[in-house]
Design a protein around this motif. Structure first.
Motif, PDB file in Angstrom:
ATOM      1  N   ALA A 109       9.537  49.632  32.342  1.00 24.59           N
ATOM      2  CA  ALA A 109      10.159  50.117  30.987  1.00 24.59           C
ATOM      3  C   ALA A 109      10.320  49.041  29.879  1.00 24.59           C
ATOM      4  N   ARG A 110       9.927  47.930  30.302  1.00 23.35           N
ATOM      5  CA  ARG A 110       9.863  46.722  29.092  1.00 23.35           C
ATOM      6  C   ARG A 110       8.518  46.608  28.530  1.00 23.35           C
ATOM      7  N   ALA A 111       7.498  47.245  29.071  1.00 23.39           N
ATOM      8  CA  ALA A 111       6.183  47.452  28.606  1.00 23.39           C
ATOM      9  C   ALA A 111       5.777  48.319  27.343  1.00 23.39           C
ATOM     10  N   THR A 112       5.218  47.778  26.330  1.00 23.04           N
ATOM     11  CA  THR A 112       4.963  48.442  24.991  1.00 23.04           C
ATOM     12  C   THR A 112       3.477  48.637  25.067  1.00 23.04           C
ATOM     13  N   GLY A 113       2.741  49.742  25.205  1.00 23.21           N
ATOM     14  CA  GLY A 113       1.310  49.811  25.059  1.00 23.21           C
ATOM     15  C   GLY A 113       0.680  49.909  26.228  1.00 23.21           C
ATOM     16  N   ILE A 114      -0.622  50.499  26.182  1.00 21.59           N
ATOM     17  CA  ILE A 114      -1.142  50.639  27.460  1.00 21.59           C
ATOM     18  C   ILE A 114      -1.666  49.277  28.182  1.00 21.59           C
ATOM     19  N   GLY A 115      -1.958  48.396  27.495  1.00 20.70           N
ATOM     20  CA  GLY A 115      -2.474  47.205  28.161  1.00 20.70           C
ATOM     21  C   GLY A 115      -1.108  46.361  28.878  1.00 20.70           C
ATOM     22  N   GLU A 116      -0.145  46.379  28.419  1.00 19.41           N
ATOM     23  CA  GLU A 116       1.061  45.709  28.952  1.00 19.41           C
ATOM     24  C   GLU A 116       1.526  46.475  30.148  1.00 19.41           C
ATOM     25  N   ALA A 117       1.629  47.795  30.167  1.00 14.45           N
ATOM     26  CA  ALA A 117       1.800  48.831  31.176  1.00 14.45           C
ATOM     27  C   ALA A 117       0.720  48.522  32.222  1.00 14.45           C
ATOM     28  N   ALA A 118      -0.621  48.374  32.147  1.00 16.79           N
ATOM     29  CA  ALA A 118      -1.494  48.402  33.071  1.00 16.79           C
ATOM     30  C   ALA A 118      -1.210  46.956  33.883  1.00 16.79           C
ATOM     31  N   GLU A 119      -0.970  45.910  33.206  1.00 22.50           N
ATOM     32  CA  GLU A 119      -0.682  44.839  33.705  1.00 22.50           C
ATOM     33  C   GLU A 119       0.567  45.118  34.905  1.00 22.50           C
ATOM     34  N   VAL A 120       1.347  45.727  34.429  1.00 25.52           N
ATOM     35  CA  VAL A 120       2.633  45.928  35.347  1.00 25.52           C
ATOM     36  C   VAL A 120       2.020  46.551  36.583  1.00 25.52           C
ATOM     37  N   LEU A 260       3.743  55.761  24.363  1.00 26.15           N
ATOM     38  CA  LEU A 260       4.371  56.433  23.510  1.00 26.15           C
ATOM     39  C   LEU A 260       5.572  55.307  22.785  1.00 26.15           C
ATOM     40  N   ARG A 261       5.809  54.310  23.496  1.00 29.90           N
ATOM     41  CA  ARG A 261       6.787  53.249  22.751  1.00 29.90           C
ATOM     42  C   ARG A 261       5.978  52.737  21.956  1.00 29.90           C
ATOM     43  N   ALA A 262       4.510  52.190  21.969  1.00 26.02           N
ATOM     44  CA  ALA A 262       3.822  51.693  21.133  1.00 26.02           C
ATOM     45  C   ALA A 262       3.672  52.425  19.912  1.00 26.02           C
ATOM     46  N   VAL A 263       3.537  53.837  19.776  1.00 26.64           N
ATOM     47  CA  VAL A 263       3.414  54.519  18.913  1.00 26.64           C
ATOM     48  C   VAL A 263       4.870  54.809  18.013  1.00 26.64           C
ATOM     49  N   GLU A 264       5.701  54.604  18.722  1.00 24.56           N
ATOM     50  CA  GLU A 264       7.088  54.650  18.093  1.00 24.56           C
ATOM     51  C   GLU A 264       7.590  53.315  17.393  1.00 24.56           C
ATOM     52  N   GLN A 265       7.041  52.184  18.154  1.00 27.33           N
ATOM     53  CA  GLN A 265       7.112  51.145  17.365  1.00 27.33           C
ATOM     54  C   GLN A 265       6.292  50.707  16.306  1.00 27.33           C
ATOM     55  N   LEU A 266       4.997  51.312  16.291  1.00 26.52           N
ATOM     56  CA  LEU A 266       4.271  51.171  15.049  1.00 26.52           C
ATOM     57  C   LEU A 266       4.815  52.116  13.860  1.00 26.52           C
ATOM     58  N   ARG A 267       5.348  53.339  14.217  1.00 29.04           N
ATOM     59  CA  ARG A 267       5.854  54.159  13.203  1.00 29.04           C
ATOM     60  C   ARG A 267       7.372  53.631  12.698  1.00 29.04           C
ATOM     61  N   LEU A 268       8.059  52.803  13.556  1.00 31.08           N
ATOM     62  CA  LEU A 268       9.171  52.071  12.828  1.00 31.08           C
ATOM     63  C   LEU A 268       8.709  51.091  11.981  1.00 31.08           C
ATOM     64  N   GLN A 269       7.620  50.488  12.377  1.00 26.68           N
ATOM     65  CA  GLN A 269       7.256  49.243  11.412  1.00 26.68           C
ATOM     66  C   GLN A 269       6.776  49.747  10.209  1.00 26.68           C
ATOM     67  N   GLN A 270       6.020  50.952  10.240  1.00 30.21           N
ATOM     68  CA  GLN A 270       5.812  51.539   9.109  1.00 30.21           C
ATOM     69  C   GLN A 270       6.817  51.773   8.212  1.00 30.21           C
ATOM     70  N   LEU A 271       7.769  52.576   8.778  1.00 32.01           N
ATOM     71  CA  LEU A 271       8.979  53.076   8.192  1.00 32.01           C
ATOM     72  C   LEU A 271       9.743  51.758   7.472  1.00 32.01           C
ATOM     73  N   ALA A 272       9.697  50.729   8.156  1.00 33.12           N
ATOM     74  CA  ALA A 272      10.306  49.175   7.689  1.00 33.12           C
ATOM     75  C   ALA A 272       9.570  48.923   6.445  1.00 33.12           C
ATOM     76  N   ILE A 273       7.988  48.967   6.547  1.00 39.83           N
ATOM     77  CA  ILE A 273       7.401  48.434   5.257  1.00 39.83           C
ATOM     78  C   ILE A 273       7.371  49.641   4.216  1.00 39.83           C
ATOM     79  N   GLU A 274       7.864  50.740   4.467  1.00 37.05           N
ATOM     80  CA  GLU A 274       7.908  51.719   3.392  1.00 37.05           C
ATOM     81  C   GLU A 274       9.260  51.376   2.689  1.00 37.05           C
ATOM     82  N   ALA A 275       9.971  51.179   3.377  1.00 35.74           N
ATOM     83  CA  ALA A 275      11.697  51.205   3.037  1.00 35.74           C
ATOM     84  C   ALA A 275      11.663  49.918   1.962  1.00 35.74           C
ATOM     85  N   HIS A 276      10.624  48.926   2.076  1.00 32.56           N
ATOM     86  CA  HIS A 276      10.564  47.755   1.132  1.00 32.56           C
ATOM     87  C   HIS A 276       9.344  47.776   0.304  1.00 32.56           C
TER      88      HIS A 276
END
Length: 706
Positions: A109-120, A260-276
């Protein structure tokens, strides 16, 4: 073992005896151990038998009833013990599996992205299997090994794997092919007797036995997790195999959710960039600049900084002569030239319109002047648009921290004041001066002229029509103030409103505009034109708790219904003092006056204030509207804002309409009201009625412009 005798007992569930002349006792067992007689009893109770207990004798003998009962009792007892041991073993295996799955879900539940989840997944399987080390092998979209993550591997073995496998097409490795086909875990007891891995690779990595599990996300094979040990070969128990299968099933969900969390994190980062980011120029926007300046003056009190406010000279003339699309193209070209004058760590932002700002950390007056001079030099060469050379200069105002203040608003106001001084003096740039120098005297002079203008009716109103896109009617106007200066001619609001705000004249000026616009509106309504008017408010107006009473008095004196008046406030002004803003806005709304957020999307576009503050209307900034037919991002912002307004029951006004295509698109999307040069330029009060009469009071919707 006397197999036939034992098999008979297992089938019947009853004790049985046999002698050497019986076929039940025939075979190598009896011959090898010279068994003459045997008694076999079941272990446990039928039908759940754990096995058979035999009593063998080398001489012929009958087994008495007492012996038979004793043997049967012993068999039943031993069967129970065996069954209990098996149950305990299964329970322990089940608990071990449950613990592993729980750990997988918690860590996953704390992993973000395929690599982190695979290590878990790899760590959980390693702990479950009791192996020494694990590795995660991740594929790219082309089926090649793109990355390897090691857990508890010797460094030398890591280097071997990277050298032999990274970048290789994994379909050449039998282990990968079989995993891709079966999508199931593989349990290899002895690597030396298996052909799934290249023998040399297995030898160089000292891998004696291993478990390989597929790394899945849904139905996609993303890679492999291999966990194993060196030393001797090892058998993998059925309980372990079952546990690993369970982990594979849960692991697929963990990997999918992490992806999915990695995709959402990327989307939020992009929104944060666009907001500025300013959508027109790609520079930092006003919000980003204000946040950076706030951090510089509040969080780093021991550091100096400089603020430069930049306003383009003659830009309004270009806009008025060639249209806003050319003006926007020019702003896009100006941005890179301004950016070339700043160093890493210095921030350039577009504040809105033709106004830019620069934040120079750790800068003194010398550095600020150096950048200001570089800005003037950078704009010296003409900009070529559609083969036409266009010249623009810049007026730059400079304020220094801490010399000129440590408050964000003070620094901005003083840099802005210095910029107006530079514009009037045509010196290119000016540093704010608080004492009685010629700059301050000049500023005092124009402020005195502005006070005189308020007393002698030099301030005029022009009105820009607002078109209802559903009915096709002109239903209102926006009142825009102009200064008919006796020496300098007609001046736009950008020349004097900033000074009026700084000098405390905005409250008086706003009341003057309100009174004149309401009187003009009363005349138009008396002539049969069902119109409304919109007037802009400033920060000082919104901090004036007496404003609702003053507006009520003007409405009563002029006889204009409150619903025919719209008061426009920009987002930045609205957010400057939320509590007081809410108080004043609530008072205005209680009168029945309509409230509008002007330049929506360029400042603190927060959904929170749309819920909390009583506004009726959102007015989309022209920077989005003018590009909606050519810029997919601008179109998406406009379309989503129109939908937001529909859901909130809020009127959406689009300003900056310059062509028929934009108007038609807005009408199709369900926008409520439009204004812009394509409909009409701002007109003096006397010319407005003539324009309205020439246009006719009603145009059918199918004849709307565009």
């Amino acid at each position: 073992m006397p197999l036939r005798l034992a098999e008979s007992v297992l089938r019947s569930g009853e004790p049985m005896a046999a002698d050497q002349d019986s076929s039940l006792l025939a075979g190598w067992w009896a011959e090898c151990f010279q068994i003459a007689s045997a008694l076999a009893v079941p272990l446990g109770r039928s039908p759940h038998l754990a096995g058979v207990l035999t009593l063998d004798s080398t001489r012929l003998r009958p087994f008495s009833e007492d012996v038979r009962r004793l043997a049967s009792a012993a068999g039943a007892h031993l069967g129970g013990v065996i069954e209990q041991a098996r149950t305990s073993e299964a329970r322990a295996a089940s608990l071990s599996t449950a613990h592993a799955v729980r750990q997988l879900l918690v860590d996953g539940a704390r992993a973000t992205g395929i690599g982190e989840a695979a290590e878990v997944v790899a760590r959980v399987v390693q702990g479950l299997a009791g192996t020494e080390r694990s590795a995660v092998y991740l594929l790219d979209n082309g089926g090649r090994l793109a990355d390897v993550r090691f857990i508890d591997w010797p460094r030398a073995h890591e280097d071997v794997v990277r050298a032999r496998l990274l970048g290789q097409d994994v379909s050449d490795v039998p282990l990968w092919r079989r995993t891709a086909e079966e999508r199931q875990p593989l349990f290899i007891a002895d690597t030396a007797t298996s052909d799934l891995l290249p023998p040399r690779l297995a030898e160089e990595t000292a891998l004696a036995s291993y478990v390989s599990i597929p790394l899945l996300s849904g139905e996609r094979l993303l890679g492999l997790v291999v966990t194993g040990s060196g030393g001797r070969p090892r058998e993998w128990s059925p309980a372990l195999r079952q546990a690993v299968h369970q982990v594979v099933l849960e692991g697929a969900l963990v990997v999918q959710n992490a992806e999915l969390r990695a995709v959402e994190q990327l989307r939020l980062q992009q929104l944060a960039i666009e907001a500025h980011v300013d959508p027109l120029t790609g520079l930092a926007n006003r919000r980003r600049f204000l946040e950076a300046l706030e951090t510089a003056v509040r969080d780093q009190p021991d550091r100096a900084c400089a603020v430069l406010m930049i306003d383009l000279d003659r830009f309004k003339e270009i806009n008025d002569s060639f249209g806003h699309s050319v003006g926007d193209d020019l702003l896009r070209l100006v941005g890179p030239r301004l950016g070339a004058t700043t160093a890493p760590g210095e921030l350039l932002a577009r504040m809105g319109g033709d106004e830019f700002a620069v934040l120079l950390p750790d800068a003194d007056a010398c550095r600020a002047r150096e950048v200001a001079q570089a800005i003037n030099t950078a704009l010296r060469d003409p900009f070529v648009l559609d083969g036409m050379p266009l010249h623009v200069d810049a007026s730059v105002g400079i304020a220094l921290c801490p010399e000129h203040g440590r408050d964000r608003s003070v620094l901005l106001a003083r840099a802005d004041a210095a910029m107006y001084v530079a514009k009037r003096s045509r010196d290119g740039h000016q540093v704010w001066t608080p004492d009685g120098t010629s700059d301050s005297r000049d500023r005092l002079q124009i402020l005195e002229e502005l006070r005189n203008a308020l007393d002698t009716d030099q301030l005029l109103l022009h009105y820009q029509p607002k078109l209802d896109l559903r009915s096709g009617r002109v239903t209102g106007v926006e009142a825009l103030v102009r200064w008919d200066h006796p020496d300098r001619g007609m001046l736009g609001p950008d020349v004097f409103l900033g000074l009026a705000e700084q000098a405390g004249l905005m409250r008086r000026l706003a009341l003057c505009v309100l009174e004149r616009s309401l009187r003009d509106l009363r005349c138009w309504r008396a002539a049969g034109h069902d119109l409304s008017t919109a007037v802009n408010l400033s920060m000082s107006n919104l901090q004036d708790v007496a404003l609702p009473d003053q507006v009520a008095m003007l409405l009563e004196v002029t006889g204009v219904p409150a619903g025919a008046l719209t008061l426009e406030i920009t987002e930045d002004v609205l957010m400057a003092d939320t509590a007081r803003s809410h108080q004043v806005l609530s008072g205005l709304r209680a009168l029945g006056v309509r409230l509008s957020i002007d330049d929506y999307g360029t400042g603190y576009s927060s959904l929170a204030y749309l819920r909390a503050l009583p506004v009726h209307e959102l007015k989309l900034d022209r920077s989005f509207v003018t590009h909606l037919t050519t810029d997919p991002r601008a179109a998406a912002i406009v379309r989503s804002t129109v939908r937001l307004g529909q859901e909130l029951g809020t009127t959406i006004v689009a300003e900056g309409i310059e062509d028929a295509g934009t108007l038609a698109t807005l009408r199709q999307w369900g926008c409520d009201v439009a204004q812009g040069y394509h409909i009409a330029r701002p007109l003096p009060a006397g010319e407005f009625l003539d324009w309205l009469a020439a246009r006719s009071a009603l145009i059918p919707v199918d004849r709307l412009p565009g």
